[in-house]
Write an enzyme that holds these catalytic residues in place. Structure first.
Site, PDB file in Angstrom:
ATOM      1  N   ASP A   1      19.556  65.396  64.962  1.00  0.00           N
ATOM      2  CA  ASP A   1      18.712  65.715  66.119  1.00  0.00           C
ATOM      3  C   ASP A   1      18.555  64.519  67.062  1.00  0.00           C
ATOM      4  OD1 ASP A   1      17.112  67.260  67.704  1.00  0.00           O
ATOM      5  OD2 ASP A   1      15.323  67.062  66.465  1.00  0.00           O
TER       6      ASP A   1
ATOM      7  N   ASN B   1      20.625  78.000  68.360  1.00  0.00           N
ATOM      8  CA  ASN B   1      21.220  77.166  69.415  1.00  0.00           C
ATOM      9  C   ASN B   1      22.016  77.947  70.470  1.00  0.00           C
ATOM     10  OD1 ASN B   1      21.787  74.264  67.256  1.00  0.00           O
ATOM     11  ND2 ASN B   1      20.098  74.693  68.658  1.00  0.00           N
TER      12      ASN B   1
HETATM   13  C1  FPP Z   1      20.569  68.576  68.131  1.00  0.00           C
HETATM   14  O1  FPP Z   1      20.163  67.640  69.112  1.00  0.00           O
HETATM   15  C2  FPP Z   1      22.020  68.622  68.066  1.00  0.00           C
HETATM   16  C3  FPP Z   1      22.778  69.732  68.227  1.00  0.00           C
HETATM   17  C4  FPP Z   1      22.203  71.067  68.481  1.00  0.00           C
HETATM   18  C5  FPP Z   1      24.267  69.665  68.192  1.00  0.00           C
HETATM   19  C6  FPP Z   1      24.863  68.759  67.151  1.00  0.00           C
HETATM   20  C7  FPP Z   1      26.292  68.629  67.407  1.00  0.00           C
HETATM   21  C8  FPP Z   1      27.017  67.501  67.256  1.00  0.00           C
HETATM   22  C9  FPP Z   1      26.474  66.241  66.737  1.00  0.00           C
HETATM   23  C10 FPP Z   1      28.423  67.462  67.716  1.00  0.00           C
HETATM   24  C11 FPP Z   1      29.499  67.940  66.838  1.00  0.00           C
HETATM   25  C12 FPP Z   1      29.364  67.675  65.399  1.00  0.00           C
HETATM   26  C13 FPP Z   1      30.404  67.544  64.531  1.00  0.00           C
HETATM   27  C14 FPP Z   1      30.091  67.575  63.097  1.00  0.00           C
HETATM   28  C15 FPP Z   1      31.777  67.338  64.942  1.00  0.00           C
HETATM   29  P1  FPP Z   1      19.408  68.180  70.424  1.00  0.00           P
HETATM   30  O2  FPP Z   1      20.451  68.528  71.425  1.00  0.00           O
HETATM   31  O3  FPP Z   1      18.487  69.275  70.052  1.00  0.00           O
HETATM   32  O4  FPP Z   1      18.625  66.904  70.864  1.00  0.00           O
HETATM   33  P2  FPP Z   1      17.245  66.886  71.673  1.00  0.00           P
HETATM   34  O5  FPP Z   1      16.193  67.431  70.744  1.00  0.00           O
HETATM   35  O6  FPP Z   1      17.059  65.436  71.976  1.00  0.00           O
HETATM   36  O7  FPP Z   1      17.440  67.729  72.905  1.00  0.00           O
END
Ligand code: FPP
Length: 244
Positions: free
Chosen positions: A23, A71
């Site tokens: 996150d 998501n």
């Molecule tokens: C949450 O942070 C993250 C996600 C919903 C996406 C995670 C995806 C990756 C790390 C990329 C691909 C992964 C692999 C394994 C190749 P957020 O966007 O909710 O962060 P925020 O709360 O700061 O908005």
């Protein structure tokens, strides 16, 4: 500089299974005036780095929450960007898996994933099936409640088909219907970015897991932070409901 080394490794010291809610990518990007997908790209590199480190210190399983059943509510551009990162990672992983004997599994409801990406997931799953070293599990279109409903439905179907009866069901058998079938429950679950909740991640499997929360955003998470999480885990006394 990492302080936990494989030479110090023993079963008591190193959690066998670490799970991470990746996150904070969006905030990391916004603070740098970058598009959110730049945060996910940075988060993807952090995943590579932490997976390499986990393997080097003797962790056997690393499970990451990469895309939840919720998501899909994000903009089409962001969802597409994340899917492209999965595609890129899996293509690159094919070579690495063979070189380092890494087992790679994708966990979740894949029916909503594009046919192209699903074919790639099936290919990596098949290629790595025999590798018995480190195992990385990437949760995509994953939700803990969704997983339990999916498992209950599969069990009900087996009952309807006469393969099982309701009386057969035990906790161990139910675990075998989950996406995580064959994977031990996580010892340690880490959530970066300052949020203190589990957000539908590994609901069944986390019954006795230890948690570690940190304010560090996922793209900034590094080996030293993982060491801190493991050191914190060492200080816990896991009693599994038993007395002191
Ligand atoms: C949450 O942070 C993250 C996600 C919903 C996406 C995670 C995806 C990756 C790390 C990329 C691909 C992964 C692999 C394994 C190749 P957020 O966007 O909710 O962060 P925020 O709360 O700061 O908005």
């Amino acid at each position: 500089m990492a302080r936990i080394s494989k030479s110090k490794n023993n079963a008591a010291e190193i959690p066998q299974h670490i799970a991470i809610i990746m996150d904070g990518n969006g905030r990391w990007a916004t603070r740098r005036a970058l598009p959110r997908n730049a945060g996910h790209a940075a988060g993807s590199e952090t995943f590579r780095r932490i997976a390499t480190y986990c393997r080097s210190i003797g962790v056997k399983y690393l499970t990451v929450f990469a895309f939840s059943t919720e998501n899909w509510k994000r903009s089409a551009e962001e969802v597409q960007g994340i899917m492209q990162l999965f595609d890129k990672y899996l293509h690159e992983a094919i070579e690495e898996m063979a070189r380092d004997q890494i087992r790679l599994r994708v966990l979740g409801d894949l029916t909503r994933i594009s046919p192209e990406l699903r074919a790639l997931i099936e290919q990596t799953d098949e290629i790595s099936q025999e590798y018995e070293g480190f195992q990385a599990n990437i949760c995509i279109n994953y939700g803990g409640r969704d997983e339990i409903v999916h498992a209950a439905r599969a069990f009900a179907r087996d009952c309807a088909d006469g393969r099982r009866t309701p009386e057969d069901l035990t906790e161990a058998m139910f675990s075998g219907y989950l996406y995580t079938e064959g994977i031990p429950d996580p010892d340690l679950i880490i959530r970066p970015s300052g949020e203190i909740r589990i957000s539908n991640f590994l609901l069944w499997q986390s019954a006795y897991s230890e948690y570690y929360f940190t304010d560090v955003l996922w793209p900034d998470f590094d080996e030293a932070e993982l060491d801190r999480a493991i050191e914190s885990y060492h200080r816990r006394e896991r009693r599994y409901g038993g007395a002191q």
